[in-house]
Write an enzyme that holds these catalytic residues in place. Sequence first.
Site, PDB file in Angstrom:
ATOM      1  N   PRO A 191       0.819  -1.208   0.000  1.00 54.95           N
ATOM      2  CA  PRO A 191       0.000   0.000   0.000  1.00 54.95           C
ATOM      3  C   PRO A 191       0.855   1.261   0.000  1.00 54.95           C
ATOM      4  O   PRO A 191       1.925   1.278   0.594  1.00 54.95           O
ATOM      5  CB  PRO A 191      -0.790  -0.095   1.308  1.00 54.95           C
ATOM      6  CG  PRO A 191      -0.621  -1.472   1.805  1.00 54.95           C
ATOM      7  CD  PRO A 191       0.593  -2.050   1.169  1.00 54.95           C
ATOM      8  N   GLU A 411      21.971 -10.958   3.737  1.00 53.12           N
ATOM      9  CA  GLU A 411      21.901 -10.924   2.276  1.00 53.12           C
ATOM     10  C   GLU A 411      23.297 -10.904   1.659  1.00 53.12           C
ATOM     11  O   GLU A 411      23.541 -11.526   0.629  1.00 53.12           O
ATOM     12  CB  GLU A 411      21.094  -9.709   1.798  1.00 53.12           C
ATOM     13  CG  GLU A 411      19.628  -9.717   2.209  1.00 53.12           C
ATOM     14  CD  GLU A 411      18.871 -10.974   1.804  1.00 53.12           C
ATOM     15  OE1 GLU A 411      19.199 -11.563   0.751  1.00 53.12           O
ATOM     16  OE2 GLU A 411      17.962 -11.386   2.544  1.00 53.12           O
TER      17      GLU A 411
HETATM   18  P1  ADP Z   1      -1.279   3.038  -3.741  1.00 53.31           P
HETATM   19  O1  ADP Z   1      -2.347   3.128  -4.760  1.00 53.31           O
HETATM   20  O2  ADP Z   1      -0.104   2.228  -4.189  1.00 53.31           O
HETATM   21  O3  ADP Z   1      -1.756   2.570  -2.405  1.00 53.31           O
HETATM   22  P2  ADP Z   1      -1.254   5.841  -4.093  1.00 53.31           P
HETATM   23  O4  ADP Z   1      -0.959   5.928  -5.532  1.00 53.31           O
HETATM   24  O5  ADP Z   1      -2.683   5.988  -3.721  1.00 53.31           O
HETATM   25  O6  ADP Z   1      -0.707   4.483  -3.496  1.00 53.31           O
HETATM   26  O7  ADP Z   1      -0.368   6.886  -3.315  1.00 53.31           O
HETATM   27  C1  ADP Z   1      -0.919   7.805  -2.414  1.00 53.31           C
HETATM   28  C2  ADP Z   1      -0.167   9.101  -2.455  1.00 53.31           C
HETATM   29  O8  ADP Z   1       1.162   8.933  -2.000  1.00 53.31           O
HETATM   30  C3  ADP Z   1      -0.031   9.653  -3.840  1.00 53.31           C
HETATM   31  O9  ADP Z   1      -1.116  10.442  -4.169  1.00 53.31           O
HETATM   32  C4  ADP Z   1       1.268  10.455  -3.766  1.00 53.31           C
HETATM   33  O10 ADP Z   1       1.034  11.727  -3.233  1.00 53.31           O
HETATM   34  C5  ADP Z   1       2.073   9.681  -2.778  1.00 53.31           C
HETATM   35  N1  ADP Z   1       2.967   8.744  -3.462  1.00 53.31           N
HETATM   36  C6  ADP Z   1       2.928   7.397  -3.357  1.00 53.31           C
HETATM   37  N2  ADP Z   1       3.895   6.822  -4.093  1.00 53.31           N
HETATM   38  C7  ADP Z   1       4.563   7.814  -4.683  1.00 53.31           C
HETATM   39  C8  ADP Z   1       5.685   7.852  -5.581  1.00 53.31           C
HETATM   40  N3  ADP Z   1       6.285   6.720  -5.997  1.00 53.31           N
HETATM   41  N4  ADP Z   1       6.116   9.058  -6.004  1.00 53.31           N
HETATM   42  C9  ADP Z   1       5.509  10.183  -5.579  1.00 53.31           C
HETATM   43  N5  ADP Z   1       4.464  10.216  -4.746  1.00 53.31           N
HETATM   44  C10 ADP Z   1       3.982   9.062  -4.287  1.00 53.31           C
HETATM   45 ZN    ZN Z   2      18.166 -15.642   3.342  1.00 55.29          ZN
END
Ligand code: ADP
Ligand code: ZN
Length: 617
Positions: A191, A411
């Site tokens: 998540p 690791e």
């Molecule tokens: P997921 O769907 O994987 O649970 P989200 O896409 O809903 O996660 O991410 C929630 C928020 O967290 C996004 O709107 C963004 O603001 C931030 N976020 C998460 N991952 C990233 C990332 N890789 N780069 C920049 N912002 C991110």
């Molecule tokens: Zn191992």
Amino acid sequence: MMWVILGFLLLLALGQAFFYSMQGGQTISYSEFKTLVREHKVEEVTVADDRVRGTLKGENGAAARPFTAVRIEDPKLVEDLEQNGVKSTGEVSSRWLGELLGWIIPLLFLVALWGFFFRRMGGAEGGVMSFARSKAKIYADDDVKVRFGDVAGVDEAEDELREIVEFLKNPKKYTSIGGRIPKGVLLVGPPGTGKTLLARAVAGEAKVPFFSLSGSEFVEMFVGVGAARVRDLFAQAVVKAPCIVFIDELDALGKARIQSPMGSHEEREQTLNQLLAEMDGFDARKGVIIMAATNRPEVLDAALLRPGRFDRQVLVDKPDVRGREEILKIHVKTVKLADGVDLKVIAARTAGFAGADLANLVNEAALLAARKDKTAVEMKDFEEAIDRLIAGLEKKRVMSDKERRIVAYHESGHAIVASVLPGLDPVHKISIVQRGFGALGYTMQLPLEDKYLLTREDLVSQLCVLLGGRTAEEIAFGRVSTGAQNDLQRATDIARAMVTEFGMSEELGLVNYAGQQRPTFIDPGFLPQRGNYAEETALKIDNEVKRFITEAHDAARRVLEQYRDTLDRLSERLLEKEVIESEELKAIMGPLPPKDSDAIPVEIPPVAPPAGSNSSQ
Ligand code: ADP
Ligand code: ZN
Ligand code: MG
């Protein structure tokens, strides 16, 4: 809503009162009415089932006054009226307005109320008749503003998705050659790593409409509604192609169809079946790409992952240090930073944070700064925010520094043994970034060629690599942790297979002791879990398995003791960078003995030495 209902009721009451007063004028008692009749004051009456309406004679030229009396059982009424010369009419069906007010309107009102509540439950716009319409639930965005620039730290996933963007931008270019375009792309990861964000970024980059829906929203109370919704979603999407259909939280909908003791999940299964049917039914060349996200891929129904459905899976993992720095850079754009804020340091301190945690961190730090009336966010605010968030994340198992050290050595142990011993695939990547699915770190070996046959030496080397992690912990800390559980399990499986299936132990010879595949039509509970052999043989097998493991353990120890300095250097580097690729690993390892040399003997002697061995009897 309460006010609307109250208002309506009030209106109803007023309306009724008004109706009666308009129709009946003054209400009088029945006896009064009879007196008036006898006094010849009544001009005319209309007799209905339940009441008597009439007009009184106007006195002294005044206008006639209407009245109403509630009727009681009175057989002499007609006689009385005749005797006193009152014009009378009967009334049966002229009360439509009364009926309307007293009966139809409340009914309509109830229907409206019913519709309202069902709409709240079903969420469909437009009342009772349009349950199945998913319009209100489908989040359609024709102009997504998110770009790949807004996502960081997930470069590998991004690279894979670029291809989809290319296709969406110009579907004809691809289809005219006859290439097969992926229908479904499944984003898998813990998540908060940016799966939803990435899906939107694909739509944004390709400048195509983005239909999104959450899996949990498909699952409704009424059988058939979810399925209708799926049908509707695809019908809408095809019209707008090229476009993206995104199903978030696919696991809510796509859980494996199992028989549960609590009864069937009819609705969810119907919805899932409809989704499968739609995915099979429509033509990817039209340019509709289905994306989905889940953080629980293990519960998905296998049918969803078959070719032609979500056949492409993209791992969206937690970011490493560099990735975290990049993500921080994106999110601090909107806040004012004081001098001396070092994102590198923040990134180093936030091992185990996902993108969403980092976004949260920046926000938290900004709030802390604002509370202290600062004009810019200082490093101190970030530190405080990190402490707070880590306390909160503790439940989500963020590794402590001590744990990270252990994982790094573990690791590194795997990686060094894998680099040194013969017959092994080169190490592609070592990582101590915590993965969502239980592993604390991993060492990834990429095969140079497909192997169909493994020699005894290959398998022995594999045993050594598996034990390398545990051995490194012993050497570096003099203590062991639970982290090797999976390694030991796999090593034991390999060793047992070598002994009982591959005939690689001279002690036991070329006999298969594993038994046949159990016939499925017999209750497996009643069959022995092993082949047919004597207890004595069982003891021998156990001893041989143990000997293989012990020998491999010794070999791993010899390797790691010889490479003791390298173990330290590699572990430190790993703690710092979290991920090390093959090139850097080679540089750290320095020159290695040629793979076919026997600089380090790992051969497990064919038969156990008789003296002091526990297999002697
Ligand atoms: P997921 O769907 O994987 O649970 P989200 O896409 O809903 O996660 O991410 C929630 C928020 O967290 C996004 O709107 C963004 O603001 C931030 N976020 C998460 N991952 C990233 C990332 N890789 N780069 C920049 N912002 C991110
Ligand atoms: Zn191992
Ligand atoms: Mg999400």
